[in-house]
Design a protein around this motif. Sequence first.
Motif, PDB file in Angstrom:
ATOM      1  N   ASP A 184      -8.204  -0.418   7.055  1.00 52.25           N
ATOM      2  CA  ASP A 184      -7.839  -1.612   6.292  1.00 52.25           C
ATOM      3  C   ASP A 184      -7.356  -2.727   7.227  1.00 52.25           C
ATOM      4  O   ASP A 184      -7.107  -3.842   6.778  1.00 52.25           O
ATOM      5  N   THR A 200     -14.311  -1.942  -1.275  1.00 55.57           N
ATOM      6  CA  THR A 200     -13.116  -1.684  -2.081  1.00 55.57           C
ATOM      7  C   THR A 200     -13.223  -0.312  -2.726  1.00 55.57           C
ATOM      8  O   THR A 200     -14.309   0.280  -2.792  1.00 55.57           O
ATOM      9  N   THR A 201     -12.093   0.166  -3.208  1.00 54.23           N
ATOM     10  CA  THR A 201     -12.054   1.491  -3.805  1.00 54.23           C
ATOM     11  C   THR A 201     -12.831   1.566  -5.115  1.00 54.23           C
ATOM     12  O   THR A 201     -12.987   2.657  -5.670  1.00 54.23           O
ATOM     13  N   THR A 202     -13.326   0.453  -5.613  1.00 59.21           N
ATOM     14  CA  THR A 202     -14.210   0.487  -6.788  1.00 59.21           C
ATOM     15  C   THR A 202     -15.645   0.794  -6.397  1.00 59.21           C
ATOM     16  O   THR A 202     -16.479   1.080  -7.260  1.00 59.21           O
ATOM     17  N   GLY A 231      -4.579   3.911  -3.551  1.00 62.75           N
ATOM     18  CA  GLY A 231      -5.709   3.535  -4.376  1.00 62.75           C
ATOM     19  C   GLY A 231      -5.326   3.468  -5.832  1.00 62.75           C
ATOM     20  O   GLY A 231      -4.662   4.372  -6.339  1.00 62.75           O
ATOM     21  N   THR A 232      -5.723   2.398  -6.489  1.00 66.64           N
ATOM     22  CA  THR A 232      -5.467   2.268  -7.930  1.00 66.64           C
ATOM     23  C   THR A 232      -6.758   2.333  -8.729  1.00 66.64           C
ATOM     24  O   THR A 232      -6.727   2.251  -9.950  1.00 66.64           O
ATOM     25  N   ARG A 233      -7.881   2.446  -8.063  1.00 65.47           N
ATOM     26  CA  ARG A 233      -9.181   2.514  -8.726  1.00 65.47           C
ATOM     27  C   ARG A 233      -9.989   3.662  -8.138  1.00 65.47           C
ATOM     28  O   ARG A 233     -10.066   3.813  -6.926  1.00 65.47           O
ATOM     29  N   PRO A 254       0.808  -1.220   0.000  1.00 65.01           N
ATOM     30  CA  PRO A 254       0.000   0.000   0.000  1.00 65.01           C
ATOM     31  C   PRO A 254       0.846   1.277   0.000  1.00 65.01           C
ATOM     32  O   PRO A 254       1.105   1.858   1.022  1.00 65.01           O
ATOM     33  N   ASP A 293      -8.095  -2.055  -1.573  1.00 66.72           N
ATOM     34  CA  ASP A 293      -7.957  -1.779  -3.001  1.00 66.72           C
ATOM     35  C   ASP A 293      -7.846  -3.121  -3.726  1.00 66.72           C
ATOM     36  O   ASP A 293      -7.260  -4.072  -3.187  1.00 66.72           O
ATOM     37  N   GLU A 315      -4.566  -4.928  -3.707  1.00 64.73           N
ATOM     38  CA  GLU A 315      -4.173  -5.577  -2.456  1.00 64.73           C
ATOM     39  C   GLU A 315      -4.734  -6.992  -2.366  1.00 64.73           C
ATOM     40  O   GLU A 315      -4.162  -7.852  -1.702  1.00 64.73           O
ATOM     41  N   LEU A 331      -8.884   7.005  -3.353  1.00 65.13           N
ATOM     42  CA  LEU A 331      -8.049   6.455  -2.296  1.00 65.13           C
ATOM     43  C   LEU A 331      -8.918   5.682  -1.303  1.00 65.13           C
ATOM     44  O   LEU A 331     -10.108   5.942  -1.163  1.00 65.13           O
ATOM     45  N   LYS A 332      -8.291   4.772  -0.594  1.00 65.55           N
ATOM     46  CA  LYS A 332      -9.010   4.078   0.474  1.00 65.55           C
ATOM     47  C   LYS A 332      -9.496   5.077   1.520  1.00 65.55           C
ATOM     48  O   LYS A 332     -10.603   4.942   2.057  1.00 65.55           O
TER      49      LYS A 332
END
Length: 334
Positions: free
Chosen positions: A224, A315-317, A130-132, A14, A253, A256, A135-136
């Motif tokens: 998390d 999740t960040t989605t 965060g990749t989507r 992360p 995320d 992860e 951010l978390k």
Amino acid sequence: MPFRSPERLLRKLPRWFPSLRGRHAGIVHAPLMNEARMQELRDHAEALPWSLIDFQRLASCPRVGDAPSVFRGQGMEFEENRTYQPGDELRLLNWRLYARTGEMYTRVLQEERRPRVFLLADRRASMRFGTRRQLKATLAAGIASCHAWQARQQALPLGGMILEQSHRWFDPGVGEVALEHLLEGLNSPCEPLALDAIRISLEEALQLLIQRLPHGCFLLMISDFRDLDPHSAAPLLQQLVQRHSIRAIQVLDPVEQRLPHGGDLLFDDPSATVPIRLPARDQAMRQDYADLFSARQAALTDCLTGCGIPLQVCTTTDSVEDSLDVLRSVNDAG
């Protein structure tokens, strides 16, 4: 620098990709959500036909209200009959029971108090990832804010603790000032932090909650749970469960949970002189990582549910609204 240990990767994953850091360097000093989004979430939270806040423990808060408490006195809820003692108020005598038994009994009533809502929000380094979509920390802030707005709507004292490199404690209050201070802390900018920066651990935060919270609070823990050791944390969680109504929401995320396919991935690592290069095309590496994540996730779930705390994973989605809908289905199932 090649990366061969899935366990080490799970521990260090992360963090921001260098490319993301450069691309979004101009917005790391901005609040996580703009005013329009905050107002949108407030309207959504206050329009929900169901409550996000569910008290299951007797309160010991000093403020008089309408929730059952551990105190006995001038309330409206009948608790028990006990043998009359000199000095008892005559209006509390149970005359019907006296007529049947010929003995004097006093009705004991349960006082009602105004319980508190308390938010434990994690904004430490691993939540600033965060990749989507977001951010978390952004998703966590949105979910926590919706709980805060409902608490204000129900005139419940609201407080919180925000975990960053140290911790920020917000004493419970019922006014707009208390609400705004907490919302400002939840939504403040999230600059990238090194994972090895000085910080408070989640277990240290739980110990503070045990020491400072009065019985009967509604406690939302949103994190998390990256550094929570199931074995050492279980006794602390059990103490909290005996005193409070607790809900745990884990924010992750997708990267992860399972590493993406494709070419090599570069990760910034403060402890290394060059970025970590991960061979993401290595199927064995991805599978080892997924297995390790699943094992750790199972241990966390067993720990929380074993203490009587159901775990909801977002999740960040996900949007905040979708996360709240899932939360309602979890509550209905429970």
